[in-house]
Motif scaffolding. Structure first.
Motif, PDB file in Angstrom:
ATOM      1  N   HIS A   1       0.844  -1.188   0.000  1.00 48.54           N
ATOM      2  CA  HIS A   1       0.000   0.000   0.000  1.00 48.54           C
ATOM      3  C   HIS A   1       0.882   1.241   0.000  1.00 48.54           C
ATOM      4  N   GLY A   2       0.311   2.343  -0.467  1.00 48.84           N
ATOM      5  CA  GLY A   2       1.060   3.584  -0.533  1.00 48.84           C
ATOM      6  C   GLY A   2       1.706   3.956   0.786  1.00 48.84           C
ATOM      7  N   SER A   3       1.017   3.662   1.888  1.00 47.47           N
ATOM      8  CA  SER A   3       1.530   4.010   3.217  1.00 47.47           C
ATOM      9  C   SER A   3       2.849   3.303   3.542  1.00 47.47           C
ATOM     10  N   GLU A   4       3.146   2.200   2.843  1.00 48.37           N
ATOM     11  CA  GLU A   4       4.400   1.486   3.072  1.00 48.37           C
ATOM     12  C   GLU A   4       5.567   2.122   2.320  1.00 48.37           C
ATOM     13  N   LEU A   5       5.264   3.011   1.364  1.00 52.27           N
ATOM     14  CA  LEU A   5       6.303   3.606   0.532  1.00 52.27           C
ATOM     15  C   LEU A   5       6.563   5.075   0.843  1.00 52.27           C
ATOM     16  N   TYR A   6       5.532   5.757   1.327  1.00 51.74           N
ATOM     17  CA  TYR A   6       5.673   7.178   1.642  1.00 51.74           C
ATOM     18  C   TYR A   6       4.742   7.509   2.795  1.00 51.74           C
TER      19      TYR A   6
ATOM     20  N   GLY B   1       7.322  21.414   0.714  1.00 54.61           N
ATOM     21  CA  GLY B   1       8.314  21.954  -0.207  1.00 54.61           C
ATOM     22  C   GLY B   1       9.165  20.932  -0.933  1.00 54.61           C
ATOM     23  N   LYS B   2       8.848  19.643  -0.781  1.00 49.70           N
ATOM     24  CA  LYS B   2       9.649  18.591  -1.421  1.00 49.70           C
ATOM     25  C   LYS B   2       8.757  17.733  -2.317  1.00 49.70           C
ATOM     26  N   ASP B   3       9.353  17.224  -3.413  1.00 47.89           N
ATOM     27  CA  ASP B   3       8.624  16.263  -4.238  1.00 47.89           C
ATOM     28  C   ASP B   3       8.373  15.008  -3.421  1.00 47.89           C
ATOM     29  N   ALA B   4       7.108  14.606  -3.313  1.00 42.03           N
ATOM     30  CA  ALA B   4       6.769  13.410  -2.545  1.00 42.03           C
ATOM     31  C   ALA B   4       6.657  12.208  -3.488  1.00 42.03           C
ATOM     32  N   PHE B   5       5.798  12.328  -4.507  1.00 40.69           N
ATOM     33  CA  PHE B   5       5.594  11.241  -5.467  1.00 40.69           C
ATOM     34  C   PHE B   5       4.849  11.794  -6.672  1.00 40.69           C
ATOM     35  N   THR B   6       4.839  11.003  -7.738  1.00 40.32           N
ATOM     36  CA  THR B   6       4.085  11.339  -8.948  1.00 40.32           C
ATOM     37  C   THR B   6       3.126  10.207  -9.242  1.00 40.32           C
ATOM     38  N   TYR B   7       1.900  10.567  -9.611  1.00 41.12           N
ATOM     39  CA  TYR B   7       0.896   9.601 -10.061  1.00 41.12           C
ATOM     40  C   TYR B   7       0.754   9.805 -11.556  1.00 41.12           C
ATOM     41  N   GLU B   8       1.106   8.785 -12.341  1.00 43.50           N
ATOM     42  CA  GLU B   8       1.032   8.874 -13.798  1.00 43.50           C
ATOM     43  C   GLU B   8      -0.136   8.031 -14.288  1.00 43.50           C
ATOM     44  N   ASP B   9      -1.085   8.692 -14.921  1.00 45.61           N
ATOM     45  CA  ASP B   9      -2.297   8.044 -15.430  1.00 45.61           C
ATOM     46  C   ASP B   9      -2.148   7.841 -16.932  1.00 45.61           C
TER      47      ASP B   9
END
Length: 134
Positions: free
Chosen positions: A27-32, A101-109
């Motif tokens: 799950h996303g919570s395990e990565l960020y 202020g930091k890049d967290a993640f990108t969601y690419e659709d």
């Protein structure tokens, strides 16, 4: 001869188990993890050469402002599988999330497929959905 076959079988099973672990759904919570408190999220939406920027939340901490919660819940509920970088395609849309202020993640659709990108690592989304940014 029987011992060689047995060792070969054990080796094959170990390899299958090892490769099976690569396809583990996380799950996303395990990565960020969003920082506590997350008071503002900035999203850069890229589509057809255009960029639109959204800001969710406020610059100042307000314990009653829960506007970032749908984004956090959406991300934490994503089911992801680590994968190699897919080939580039035309028409893909992307949402880049900036937190504190930091890049967290990108969601690419990509229409039928979606990916989360964190620190140049790609994860295929098993349950794609449009991020709740409006």
């Amino acid at each position: 001869l029987i011992m060689k076959k047995f060792i070969g079988l054990v080796f094959a099973l170990i390899c299958m188990i090892g490769f099976g672990g690569c396809q583990k759904i996380v799950h996303g919570s395990e990565l960020y993890s969003f920082p506590e408190p997350t008071i503002q999220i900035t999203i850069s939406f890229h589509s057809q050469g255009q960029e639109t920027v959204f800001e969710i939340g406020s610059e100042n901490y307000d314990p009653n402002d829960l506007s970032v919660n749908p984004v956090i819940s959406w991300f934490y509920d994503l089911e992801l599988t680590a994968c190699d970088k897919p080939e580039d395609v035309e028409g893909a849309e992307s949402y880049t999330f900036h937190v504190s202020g930091k890049d967290a993640f990108t969601y690419e659709d990509r229409g039928s497929d979606a990916y989360i990108i964190i620190d140049s690592n790609y994860y295929k989304v098993s349950n794609p959905s449009t991020p709740p940014v409006n």
